[in-house]
Design a protein around this motif. Structure first.
Motif, mmCIF file in Angstrom:
data_model
loop_
_atom_site.group_PDB
_atom_site.id
_atom_site.type_symbol
_atom_site.label_atom_id
_atom_site.label_comp_id
_atom_site.label_asym_id
_atom_site.label_seq_id
_atom_site.Cartn_x
_atom_site.Cartn_y
_atom_site.Cartn_z
ATOM 1 N N ASN A 145 1.030 -1.077 -0.165
ATOM 2 C CA ASN A 145 0.057 -0.197 0.037
ATOM 3 C C ASN A 145 0.734 1.132 0.049
ATOM 4 O OD1 ASN A 145 -2.463 -1.383 -0.021
ATOM 5 N ND2 ASN A 145 -2.550 -1.390 1.929
ATOM 6 N N LYS A 146 1.958 1.310 0.974
ATOM 7 C CA LYS A 146 2.957 2.259 0.721
ATOM 8 C C LYS A 146 3.582 2.505 -0.808
ATOM 9 C CE LYS A 146 5.806 2.373 4.123
ATOM 10 N NZ LYS A 146 6.858 2.286 5.132
ATOM 11 N N ARG A 147 3.872 1.578 -1.377
ATOM 12 C CA ARG A 147 4.422 1.668 -2.674
ATOM 13 C C ARG A 147 3.381 2.220 -3.328
ATOM 14 N NH1 ARG A 147 7.213 -3.121 -1.317
ATOM 15 N NH2 ARG A 147 5.675 -4.558 -2.095
ATOM 16 N N LYS A 148 2.178 1.658 -3.476
ATOM 17 C CA LYS A 148 1.233 2.106 -4.378
ATOM 18 C C LYS A 148 0.813 3.529 -4.214
ATOM 19 C CE LYS A 148 -3.686 1.812 -5.001
ATOM 20 N NZ LYS A 148 -5.107 0.799 -4.545
ATOM 21 N N SER A 149 0.773 4.081 -3.084
ATOM 22 C CA SER A 149 0.162 5.558 -2.701
ATOM 23 C C SER A 149 1.416 6.096 -2.864
ATOM 24 C CB SER A 149 0.167 5.332 -1.041
ATOM 25 O OG SER A 149 -1.076 4.684 -0.705
ATOM 26 N N LEU A 150 2.507 5.983 -2.869
ATOM 27 C CA LEU A 150 3.629 6.980 -3.139
ATOM 28 C C LEU A 150 3.890 7.026 -4.770
ATOM 29 C CD1 LEU A 150 5.886 8.810 -2.355
ATOM 30 C CD2 LEU A 150 7.541 6.641 -2.432
ATOM 31 N N ALA A 151 3.663 5.806 -5.452
ATOM 32 C CA ALA A 151 3.731 5.948 -6.868
ATOM 33 C C ALA A 151 2.728 6.764 -7.566
ATOM 34 C CB ALA A 151 3.689 4.534 -7.585
ATOM 35 N N PHE A 152 1.574 6.674 -7.021
ATOM 36 C CA PHE A 152 0.053 7.610 -7.521
ATOM 37 C C PHE A 152 0.322 8.927 -7.035
ATOM 38 C CE2 PHE A 152 -1.132 3.204 -8.530
ATOM 39 C CZ PHE A 152 -1.316 3.228 -9.754
ATOM 40 N N ALA A 153 0.940 8.950 -5.927
ATOM 41 C CA ALA A 153 0.980 10.636 -5.352
ATOM 42 C C ALA A 153 1.940 11.259 -6.365
ATOM 43 C CB ALA A 153 1.400 10.609 -3.856
ATOM 44 N N ILE A 154 3.065 10.506 -6.695
ATOM 45 C CA ILE A 154 4.109 11.035 -7.657
ATOM 46 C C ILE A 154 3.375 11.515 -9.163
ATOM 47 C CG2 ILE A 154 6.227 10.698 -8.876
ATOM 48 C CD1 ILE A 154 7.204 9.386 -6.413
ATOM 49 N N LEU A 155 2.586 10.489 -9.453
ATOM 50 C CA LEU A 155 2.095 10.633 -10.738
ATOM 51 C C LEU A 155 0.866 11.809 -10.795
ATOM 52 C CD1 LEU A 155 1.560 7.053 -12.075
ATOM 53 C CD2 LEU A 155 3.180 8.824 -12.730
ATOM 54 N N ASN A 156 0.378 11.869 -9.605
ATOM 55 C CA ASN A 156 -0.893 12.821 -9.469
ATOM 56 C C ASN A 156 -0.324 14.432 -9.269
ATOM 57 O OD1 ASN A 156 -3.066 11.329 -10.032
ATOM 58 N ND2 ASN A 156 -3.125 10.410 -7.828
ATOM 59 N N ASN A 157 1.037 14.395 -8.932
ATOM 60 C CA ASN A 157 1.765 15.830 -8.179
ATOM 61 C C ASN A 157 1.488 16.589 -9.351
ATOM 62 O OD1 ASN A 157 3.916 17.482 -7.589
ATOM 63 N ND2 ASN A 157 3.371 16.753 -5.739
#
Length: 375
Positions: A145-157
């Motif tokens: 969940n941590k990996r998923k959240s960080l990956a999409f937080a970067i893509l959404n930034n």
């Protein structure tokens, strides 16, 4: 003398090499015959410009972005020698311990804040590139969940598009994004990348890497998906073989509806990504009653062109139908099932299409190849 070493030293109007400067410095302190050993040692420790090579010519220097902490590692935002000399961390540098603690103990509510730091602060990006292994460790739900959240937080930034975090062969791609794809988020990753203009090269690399993985891990070549001397795919005669190929392709690509993805994102995708996604689509359709790879590929291209008003859809069709090869036979076979109105519409699309790489003669040839000249 570190400053004179890295910036060069001028004596009697001549720029001295690092070897000369360093050898002279060492000679002032020792008369040992091992001066050249000290020379090599300090060049490595100080990460000086001139590489140290072994007998085979291979550089002995480690990557400047190594996750190790020693004088031979000198990323853009870290200078360990300066830290040693000052006996503290300069105010403009991040403390490794604080960065590592942040990475290890990051809470879900702070993921977006960390992603923002990585996208706008070069120091945090360098730290992420060096210590990203922390995010790749652990197969438990919390770490996934941590990996998923960080990956999409970067893509959404909103700053990601201008950040080097999405640059070719970045750490973000090779470690975090690919892991997230494998863990079940292929479709979401594709949809996010499709919406970022500067990420189209990254999207194509993810598609290419996963496509290669499809063949390697699912052993599709063993199912006789082979080509003839002209590069065309043979028919896959056995229905059981076709079923196995389709099942493995659908499972590995997480049952993505590639036709829908293409139609929704044609205007954003580059032509290389469109062509490769067509291949994905074809492999998920292998369970048709009678299968020929080229025929199914051409059928999909024509179907998508008929269903979409995107200029890229028309360009895709023209690129695949402008040569008088046997592929146009498959286009014509599919067009026999299409209404006259659709044929007229398709002919008009081709005639009105404007692109710097497509000539009027090519458009006429495509219309003739498709058998639309009388429509």
């Amino acid at each position: 003398s570190y400053t004179s070493l890295i910036n060069g030293k001028v004596e009697n109007g001549r720029q001295k090499t690092i070897n000369e400067t360093l050898s002279n410095l060492i000679a002032d302190f020792t008369n040992s015959e091992a001066t050249h050993v000290y020379n090599a040692l300090f060049k490595e420790l100080l990460n000086l410009i001139e590489d140290i090579n072994d007998k085979s010519g291979n550089s002995l220097k480690r990557s400047k972005n190594s996750d190790e902490q020693h004088l031979g590692v000198k990323p853009d935002s870290v200078d360990y020698l300066k830290r040693v000399l000052l006996e503290t961390v300069p105010e403009n540098e991040l403390r490794d311990q604080e960065v590592l603690k942040e990475f290890k103990t990051i809470l879900p509510e702070n993921i977006e804040k960390l992603a923002n730091r990585i996208c706008i602060d070069h120091r945090w990006l360098v730290s992420f590139e060096r210590f990203n292994g922390i995010f790749g460790a652990g197969d438990d739900i919390e770490n996934k969940n941590k990996r998923k959240s960080l990956a999409f937080a970067i893509l959404n930034n909103k700053h990601a598009e201008k950040s080097s975090v999405l640059s070719p062969q970045s750490t973000f791609e090779n470690t975090l994004l690919r892991t997230v794809v494998i863990e079940g988020h292929f479709e979401k990753v594709l949809n996010k990348l499709a919406g970022i203009e500067s990420a189209q090269a990254l999207l194509f690399r993810i598609l290419t890497w996963h496509y290669s993985s499809l063949f390697i891990s699912q052993k599709l070549p063993e199912l006789r998906v082979s080509k003839d001397s002209k590069g065309h795919y043979f028919d896959v005669e056995e229905s059981e073989d076709r079923r196995k190929i389709a099942e493995k392709a659908k499972s590995f690509t997480q049952n993505i509806d590639f036709r829908k993805f293409l139609i929704e994102n044609l205007d954003q995708l580059n032509m290389e990504s469109i062509e490769l996604t067509i291949h994905y689509l074809v492999f998920t359709q292998f369970d048709d009653s009678k299968f020929n790879f080229d025929e199914k590929r051409m059928e999909n291209i024509l179907s998508i062109c008929l269903a979409s008003v995107s200029a890229n859809a028309t360009l895709l069709l023209i690129n695949n139908a402008k040569f008088a090869e046997h592929e146009t036979i498959y286009f014509r076979k599919y067009l026999l099932k299409v209404t006259t109105d659709h044929k007229v519409d398709l002919k008009n699309k081709i005639q009105c299409f404007q692109h710097e790489d497509i000539t009027e003669d090519q458009k006429i040839k495509v219309i003739n190849n498709l058998g639309l000249s009388e429509e």
